[in-house]
Design an enzyme around this catalytic site. Structure first.
Site, short mmCIF file in Angstrom:
data_model
loop_
_atom_site.label_atom_id
_atom_site.label_comp_id
_atom_site.label_asym_id
_atom_site.label_seq_id
_atom_site.Cartn_x
_atom_site.Cartn_y
_atom_site.Cartn_z
N GLU A 2 -88.91 67.47 -41.48
CA GLU A 2 -90.01 66.75 -41.96
C GLU A 2 -91.50 67.19 -42.41
O GLU A 2 -92.84 67.28 -42.64
CB GLU A 2 -91.00 66.15 -40.98
CG GLU A 2 -89.81 65.12 -40.44
CD GLU A 2 -90.14 63.67 -39.77
OE1 GLU A 2 -91.37 64.33 -38.97
OE2 GLU A 2 -89.28 62.87 -39.13
N GLU A 59 -83.05 61.13 -37.60
CA GLU A 59 -83.28 60.37 -36.77
C GLU A 59 -83.47 59.18 -37.27
O GLU A 59 -83.78 58.75 -38.48
CB GLU A 59 -84.77 61.28 -36.70
CG GLU A 59 -85.45 62.39 -36.14
CD GLU A 59 -86.59 62.96 -36.11
OE1 GLU A 59 -87.35 62.37 -35.60
OE2 GLU A 59 -86.76 64.25 -36.13
C1 FCB Z 1 -90.89 62.52 -36.00
C2 FCB Z 1 -90.60 63.79 -35.17
C3 FCB Z 1 -90.13 64.01 -34.18
C4 FCB Z 1 -90.12 62.90 -33.60
C5 FCB Z 1 -89.90 61.53 -34.00
C6 FCB Z 1 -90.76 59.99 -32.98
O1 FCB Z 1 -91.46 62.89 -37.43
O2 FCB Z 1 -89.21 64.47 -36.23
O3 FCB Z 1 -90.14 65.10 -33.75
O4 FCB Z 1 -91.96 62.90 -32.64
O5 FCB Z 1 -91.07 62.15 -35.46
#
Ligand code: FCB
Length: 474
Positions: free
Chosen positions: A166, A359
């Site tokens: 990110e 994610e």
């Molecule tokens: C993302 C992150 C992860 C976690 C999620 C909820 O931005 O990569 O570490 O905090 O959000």
């Protein structure tokens, strides 16, 4: 029987990151990380917590792997703690740090679980702040040294690497708003940091190729931007915001360079050219290196036109949806169709690039009830809706190769501390005890069935017949 569009080798899994789960911050030669110092600042972490114990996974990692195996998951995305491997930021790697991760990788492989290894999940060694962290160009070489050390040790048995997690969040929260480590608030430093994170990706890939045959990519948090109304002003706001959050990172990685419209926005916001940050040859050192694109998907951004101002460098603002929208316990809008559309768009705009969702998940505060179990029905529903969205994208021909749910465990959620629970597995932070939530059992069933829709699934176990009561979703 319905057939499923998910390929047999689809990487169904779960994700964590080192700083959020490990604890044991001062063992085996680990150096300090920027998050250690940040968490010590009064008020930096909601509830005043820190990550000294977290899920205690540095010591309990075998238990975590047992859970993954029991659930039948095929992939585990976790990160290496940069400061365990490069305690002083540069120089000789710490063998004890590498030993730890080698044991984890080997144990996963023994169980048939593919390790997906992230290198930078935000926990830069504190020593690199002598050069302004990611805002300084020295970070690029330091990151490449670390990547080379990790790959030299693990490259023969890791098939999938994620260099950076990110970049936009690092830039925005770490260097523009100061809400994450290292807590800097400076727009110029923020743009430089984002650029160096991308350059670090390119340099890491180059440093790793000779020691790994694994595929290498970066993970972007992508937020589809939708206009709040059908006015041309709001359409322009949505397009601008898309440049800021998404295209500014996608295009240099996958389309040869930074997008012109966003360069102009940045030049206006910074009051001058970007030449001191983005140098000749930099774009060539970022692009044409990624074997796949990893994406983290949580929600979308509903955008309206706005005046610029001291704290608002761009002519747009997030206004959110009005009316009845499904939301997580934190108020985040749940928009699985936006995931489907995003996957279709990526396939259209960056054809031929394999995609992996690294994610996706939600905050739901469910805790154990009288029967000792965690009946997190809403997480199950959330998961199903996003699996359905992936199924639609796959059926339309999108080359999606895997999905790792965020997160395997409830964990240390950065500046929000321990309140938000994202886990498929509940963690009692006083005892370290893990309790597999109902959503995890349902996920196991989805995985076993190869991603069949809910209407075709039987009950997960005799004790957890939630599938029946939920019916088809999505
Ligand atoms: C993302 C992150 C992860 C976690 C999620 C909820 O931005 O990569 O570490 O905090 O959000």
């Amino acid at each position: 029987m319905t057939t499923t569009p998910f390929p047999a080798d689809f990487l169904w899994g779960a994700a964590t990151s080192a700083y959020q789960i490990e604890g044991s911050l001062d063992v085996d030669g680990r150096g300090r990380s920027i998050w250690d110092s940040f968490a010590e600042q009064p008020g930096a972490i909601e509830g005043g917590g820190d990550a000294r114990i977290a899920c205690d996974s540095y010591r309990r990692w075998q238990e975590d792997i047992e859970i993954l195996a029991d659930l039948g998951l095929r992939a585990y995305r976790f990160s290496l703690a940069w400061s365990r491997i490069m305690p002083d930021g540069r120089g000789r790697p710490n063998e004890r740090g590498l030993d730890h991760y080698e044991r984890i990788v080997d144990a996963l492989r023994e169980k048939g679980i593919e390790p997906i290894v992230t290198l930078n999940h935000w926990d830069m060694p504190e020593a690199l702040m002598a050069h302004r962290g990611w805002a300084g160009r020295e970070s690029v070489g330091a990151f490449a040294e670390y990547a080379a050390a990790a790959s030299a040790r693990l490259g023969d048995r890791v098939d999938r690497w994620i260099t950076q997690n990110e970049p936009w969040i690092i830039q925005l929260l770490g260097y523009q708003l100061g809400l994450h480590a290292p807590g800097i608030r400076d727009l110029h430093a923020a743009v430089a940091a984002g650029h160096h994170v991308l350059l670090g990706h390119g340099a890491a890939v180059d440093a790793m190729r000779s020691t790994t045959k694994g595929r290498i990519g970066a993970a972007l948090n992508l937020l589809p931007c939708v206009p709040a109304s059908d006015s041309p002003e709001d359409a322009a706001a949505a397009h601008g915001s898309d440049g800021y959050v998404n295209r500014w990172f996608l295009d240099p990685l996958l389309a040869g360079g930074y997008p012109d419209d966003m360069q102009e926005h940045w030049e206006r916001a910074l009051g001058g050219s970007l030449d001191d940050i983005i140098r000749e040859g930099d774009e060539a050192a970022i692009g044409e290196r990624s074997d796949f694109l990893a994406l983290n998907f949580y929600t979308h951004r509903v955008m309206a036109a706005a005046e610029t101002g001291p704290d608002r460098p761009f002519p747009w603002q997030v206004v959110g949806s009005t009316g009845e929208v499904d939301r997580t316990d934190e108020g985040t809008e749940i928009v699985p169709n936006a995931l489907r559309d995003l996957l279709l768009r990526l396939h259209r705009d960056y054809p031929g690039v394999p995609l992996m969702i690294t994610e996706n998940g939600a905050i739901y505060g469910d805790s154990p009830t009288h029967d000792g179990r965690v009946h997190d029905v809403r997480r199950t529903r959330y998961l199903r809706a996003h699996v359905a969205a992936m199924a639609e994208a796959l059926a339309a021909g999108v080359p999606l190769v895997g999905y790792t749910h965020w997160s395997l465990l409830d964990n240390f959620e950065w500046a929000l501390g321990y309140r938000p629970r994202f886990g498929l597995v509940y963690v009692d932070f006083r005892s370290g005890e893990r309790i597999v939530k109902d959503s995890a059992l349902h996920y196991a069933q989805i995985v076993r069935s190869g991603g069949l829709p809910a209407s075709d699934l039987g009950p997960v176990t005799a004790e957890a017949p939630l599938v029946d009561s939920l019916g088809a979703f999505g």
